[in-house]
Design a protein around this motif. Sequence first.
Motif, short mmCIF file in Angstrom:
data_model
loop_
_atom_site.label_atom_id
_atom_site.label_comp_id
_atom_site.label_asym_id
_atom_site.label_seq_id
_atom_site.Cartn_x
_atom_site.Cartn_y
_atom_site.Cartn_z
N GLY A 1 42.36 31.51 -8.25
CA GLY A 1 43.53 32.07 -7.58
C GLY A 1 43.45 32.13 -6.07
N ALA A 2 42.41 31.54 -5.47
CA ALA A 2 42.20 31.68 -4.03
C ALA A 2 42.93 30.62 -3.22
CB ALA A 2 40.72 31.64 -3.71
N SER A 3 43.39 31.00 -2.04
CA SER A 3 43.80 30.05 -1.02
C SER A 3 42.83 30.21 0.15
CB SER A 3 45.24 30.28 -0.57
OG SER A 3 45.38 31.55 0.02
N TYR A 4 42.78 29.20 1.01
CA TYR A 4 41.73 29.16 2.03
C TYR A 4 42.31 28.89 3.41
CZ TYR A 4 38.51 29.04 -1.89
OH TYR A 4 37.83 29.37 -3.03
N THR A 5 41.57 29.35 4.43
CA THR A 5 41.94 29.18 5.82
C THR A 5 40.81 28.49 6.56
OG1 THR A 5 43.35 31.14 5.81
CG2 THR A 5 42.59 30.36 7.96
N TYR A 6 41.14 27.44 7.28
CA TYR A 6 40.16 26.66 8.06
C TYR A 6 40.10 27.16 9.50
CZ TYR A 6 39.06 22.88 11.36
OH TYR A 6 38.59 22.15 12.41
N ALA A 7 38.92 27.08 10.12
CA ALA A 7 38.79 27.40 11.54
C ALA A 7 37.66 26.57 12.12
CB ALA A 7 38.52 28.88 11.75
N CYS A 8 37.73 26.31 13.39
CA CYS A 8 36.67 25.64 14.14
C CYS A 8 36.13 26.64 15.14
CB CYS A 8 37.22 24.40 14.84
SG CYS A 8 36.06 23.62 15.98
N SER A 9 34.85 26.99 15.03
CA SER A 9 34.26 27.96 15.96
C SER A 9 33.93 27.32 17.29
CB SER A 9 32.99 28.55 15.34
OG SER A 9 33.28 29.27 14.17
N TRP A 10 33.40 26.09 17.24
CA TRP A 10 33.04 25.38 18.48
C TRP A 10 32.77 23.93 18.13
CZ3 TRP A 10 28.70 22.80 20.53
CH2 TRP A 10 28.76 22.56 21.93
N ALA A 11 33.11 23.04 19.06
CA ALA A 11 32.83 21.63 18.85
C ALA A 11 32.64 20.95 20.20
CB ALA A 11 33.96 20.95 18.09
N VAL A 12 31.66 20.07 20.27
CA VAL A 12 31.44 19.32 21.51
C VAL A 12 32.69 18.54 21.89
CG1 VAL A 12 30.10 17.43 22.54
CG2 VAL A 12 28.94 19.16 21.15
N LYS A 13 33.37 17.98 20.90
CA LYS A 13 34.59 17.22 21.16
C LYS A 13 35.80 18.11 21.42
CE LYS A 13 33.15 12.95 20.77
NZ LYS A 13 33.29 11.97 21.90
N GLY A 14 35.64 19.42 21.24
CA GLY A 14 36.76 20.35 21.43
C GLY A 14 37.46 20.63 20.13
N CYS A 15 37.57 21.92 19.78
CA CYS A 15 38.23 22.27 18.52
C CYS A 15 39.67 21.79 18.48
CB CYS A 15 38.18 23.79 18.31
SG CYS A 15 36.55 24.39 17.80
N ALA A 16 40.33 21.71 19.65
CA ALA A 16 41.72 21.25 19.69
C ALA A 16 41.85 19.79 19.26
CB ALA A 16 42.30 21.43 21.09
N ASN A 17 40.73 19.05 19.28
CA ASN A 17 40.76 17.64 18.89
C ASN A 17 40.31 17.41 17.45
OD1 ASN A 17 41.67 16.56 21.39
ND2 ASN A 17 39.63 16.89 22.23
N LEU A 18 40.14 18.51 16.71
CA LEU A 18 39.79 18.43 15.30
C LEU A 18 40.92 18.99 14.45
CD1 LEU A 18 36.95 18.09 16.61
CD2 LEU A 18 36.03 19.46 14.76
N THR A 19 41.12 18.42 13.28
CA THR A 19 42.09 18.94 12.33
C THR A 19 41.38 19.26 11.02
OG1 THR A 19 42.69 16.76 11.47
CG2 THR A 19 43.96 17.59 13.34
N GLY A 20 41.86 20.27 10.32
CA GLY A 20 41.29 20.64 9.03
C GLY A 20 42.39 20.76 7.99
#
Length: 476
Positions: free
Chosen positions: A85-104
Amino acid sequence: MNHPTRHRNLRLRAVLAVAAVTGLGATALTVLPAAAAGEAVTVQYRQSATGSDQVEPWLKVVNTGASSVPLSQVKVRYYFKADAGASYTYACSWAVKGCANLTGTFGTLANPTATADRYLEIGFTAGAGSLAPGADTGDMQLRFHRSNWQPLNQNDDYSFGPAQTTYANWSKVTATVGGVPVWGTAPAGNEPTPTPTPTGPTTPPPAGAALFDDFDYTGHTDPAINAHGWSVRSNSGGPGVPGATWAPENVTFAKEGTNSIMNLRSSTAGTGESTRHTEILTRASKFKNGTYAARVRFSDAPVSGPDGDRVVQTFFTINDLKAPMADDYAEYDFEYLPNGGWGEPANILYTTSWETYRPDPWEAVNQHSESRTSYAGWHDLVLTIDDSTIVYYVDGQEFGRHDARYLPERPMSINFNQWLIDLAGQTSTTPRSYDQKVDYVLHVKDQVLTPAQVAAKVGAYRSAGTAFEDSVPAAQ
C-alpha cells in the motif's frame, strides 16, 4: 504504487464526459536501435543507510567505453520491493552534477519477483553534460522514502547491498544508453529491451480512424469549435478552488509562426471569487484504445503578478464515475505542477492511470510515474493504450509504463485544463495569471504509434493543409 494522496474534489470534471468503442493494439513501423560504437557505462553503488527510515542508494556512472556519452541518454534503475500500500517520494541530497540535473521516476515491473516489483529510474537533463571516456559522474547521493514517512523494509530489495559501504561496480543496478541496455542484470523476467527507435525517413502509419485538431479558431465563440465537437467549459464545480469560475473567454487562439496555438489562461487575486480556471473537452466520449498525442507548453512562472500558486496544467482522457469505486471508470493524465502541491514542495510532472476512486472518504486505485524537475516550455506528450499496456512518452522518451489492470473498460473524452488546487501556495491578493498553450491534439483509434510516427502523421496533416479531421465513429 498508488498515486500520492490527493484528496481531489476535482472528480467533478468527470460529469462532463461519457462514452464506447473497443480496441486492438496495432503495429509500429520501427526497428531496434544499435548502441553507438564505443558507448559503454558501468554503475558503481554504495549504500548510505541500512535502517527503516529511508533508502539511500549512492551511485556513480562511469564511462568505460571509447567515446563520449551524453548523460541525457543515460537511464539507471534501482530495483526494490514495495511495502504493501505504499507510495514513495524521491529526493537528491547532493550530486557533483547538480541535483537540478537529475530526475527520479518510479516505475512498476511487468513481472514482479520476490525481491522487486518497483524501480527508481534516474535520468539526466541536458545540463548534466557528457562523460568523456574514463570519466564518471561523481557522487549522486540519492534517497527515497515512503510518502507518509512510515517505516520501510530494505532487506527484501533486489538492488540493496547492506555490506556495500564503499563504491564498487554493482550489477544489480541497470543502465541503458539511448534505450539500449549496457550494464547490469534486472530481476528475472524484467530484462530491459531496447527502446524502439525509427529509422529515417519515417513515414506516417496506415490510415485509420483519427481525430486531429490544429486549433485554428478565431476565439471561444467560433461556431467551428462546437461543430468540431469541443465544449469550452463555463459551468461551475471542481476541480480546484471552491467558488472559482470556469471562464470560457480565457480560452483564446492566436498564430505563433505558421501554427495556430490555443492558450488557456487561468488567474486569481487570492480569493475563490477572483479565481478563473479554464478547460476545453470533447463532448463525445468515444475514445478508448489507440494513441493520444498533444504538443503542450507548460509554464513555471505567471504571465504577471507574484508566483507560487499551486497550478495544475493538464492533458488527459476521462469518463464518468458512475458510483464510488465503480470498476468501469477510467482516466489517464499528464499533470504538471510547476509550484508543487498534493504534498510536493516544487515542480513535478505526473502521469497517472486510474482504475477507480471514492470521493468520501477518499480512496484511490491508480498507478503513476513522476519526475521532479522543471518542464517549462514545449513538450510532445504521447499516450498509447492497447489490450495489455498503457505507455506515456515525453519528448520521444518513455516516461511511464502502467499495468493491464488499469486499462479502460469504457470510452472517454479528451480534455485540457488549467486550474489551481488551492490558494495556500501564494496568499497575496495581487492579481496574477498563468498560461498553458496547446499546438495540436491527435488521437488514432486502435493503433499504437511511436512518438516519431506521431510527428510524421501530424506533419502529413499540416503538409496537406488539413487543420481538422474527425473520423472516429461514435461510441457503440
